[in-house]
Design an enzyme around this catalytic site. Structure first.
Site, mmCIF file in Angstrom:
data_model
loop_
_atom_site.group_PDB
_atom_site.id
_atom_site.type_symbol
_atom_site.label_atom_id
_atom_site.label_comp_id
_atom_site.label_asym_id
_atom_site.label_seq_id
_atom_site.Cartn_x
_atom_site.Cartn_y
_atom_site.Cartn_z
ATOM 1 N N ASP A 33 0.867 -1.166 0.000
ATOM 2 C CA ASP A 33 0.000 0.000 0.000
ATOM 3 C C ASP A 33 0.915 1.232 0.000
ATOM 4 O OD1 ASP A 33 -2.371 1.616 0.435
ATOM 5 O OD2 ASP A 33 -1.742 1.766 2.528
ATOM 6 N N LEU A 34 0.372 2.378 -0.350
ATOM 7 C CA LEU A 34 1.188 3.591 -0.399
ATOM 8 C C LEU A 34 0.941 4.487 0.814
ATOM 9 C CD1 LEU A 34 3.199 5.427 -1.851
ATOM 10 C CD2 LEU A 34 1.314 6.277 -3.283
#
Length: 233
Positions: free
Chosen positions: A25-26
């Site tokens: 995920d960012l």
């Protein structure tokens, strides 16, 4: 890192990992986007004459699809929420995406994983085009084989869809060799729905209670512990 630093949800002894593909995920996992996202939401709400001076109240917008968050947290209709996302992007594209910071130790960890031959992929609900610009801005693009996010037209916004899209492109890799790393329940649920393991990071924005309830394979409390979990022999 001691065993007590890890909260395994499934297998206490599973400390030597052999994941070949790691989905990251960012927001809240690699970078701390609080200022940029909350200011963008604040800007969008103001267009609806909703004054929200406390940015901390807008933290729940970090992670989930924006259109759903506007509906859930401020009772906007779906049509209004779509317009709110457009307003959000006005601020975000000009300033918000750069009001962001890479968590300490992330770049060093990613470099070690790449050197170890791991295939790293971004799996985020943020639109792909914005994710690419953010990673480029922070000099992180080269770490990732693929960057997969949502589409600007509002499609492929859920983590389950995003992970499924990624897995469809690597059918030759066994799912037990793939793991999702994220800070919100949506990351964990998306991994579970696709039959892969998950590592929840509690240093992000989900909170320990949310992550425990989601039931990830592991819960990790720091970037250093995450690196050691991947590199432990």
């Amino acid at each position: 890192m001691n065993e007590q630093d890890i909260f395994p949800a499934k297998e206490t002894h599973k400390l030597v990992l052999n994941y070949q593909v790691i989905l990251f995920d960012l927001d809240g996992t690699l970078t701390d986007p609080k200022i940029g996202i909350t200011k963008s939401v604040q800007y969008a709400l103001a267009k609806f004459n909703i004054n929200e001076p406390d940015l901390d109240k807008l933290i729940p917008f970090i992670g989930p699809p924006l259109v759903e968050s506007f509906q859930e947290f401020y009772s906007l209709s779906r049509t209004e929420a779509d317009v709110a996302v457009t307003y959000y992007r006005e601020y975000f594209t000009q300033s918000g995406m750069y009001e962001n910071a890479v968590y300490p130790g992330i770049k060093e960890m990613l470099a070690k994983l790449v050197d170890a031959g791991k295939k790293l992929i971004i799996a985020t609900s943020k639109p792909t085009i914005f994710s690419e610009k953010i990673l480029e801005y922070f000099g992180m693009t080269s770490f990732f084989k693929v960057i997969v996010g949502s589409n600007l037209d509002g499609s492929r916004i859920h983590k389950t869809e995003i992970i499924d899209y990624i897995l469809s492109d690597i059918p030759h890799i066994a799912r037990e060799s793939i793991v999702m790393v994220g800070d919100r329940k949506h990351d964990i649920i998306g991994a579970q729905n696709n039959g892969i393991d998950s590592i929840a990071v509690s240093y992000g924005y989900g909170g320990l209670e949310e992550l425990q309830q989601a039931g990830p394979t592991f819960i990790i409390s720091s970037v250093n512990d995450l690196e050691q979990l991947f590199t432990r022999k």
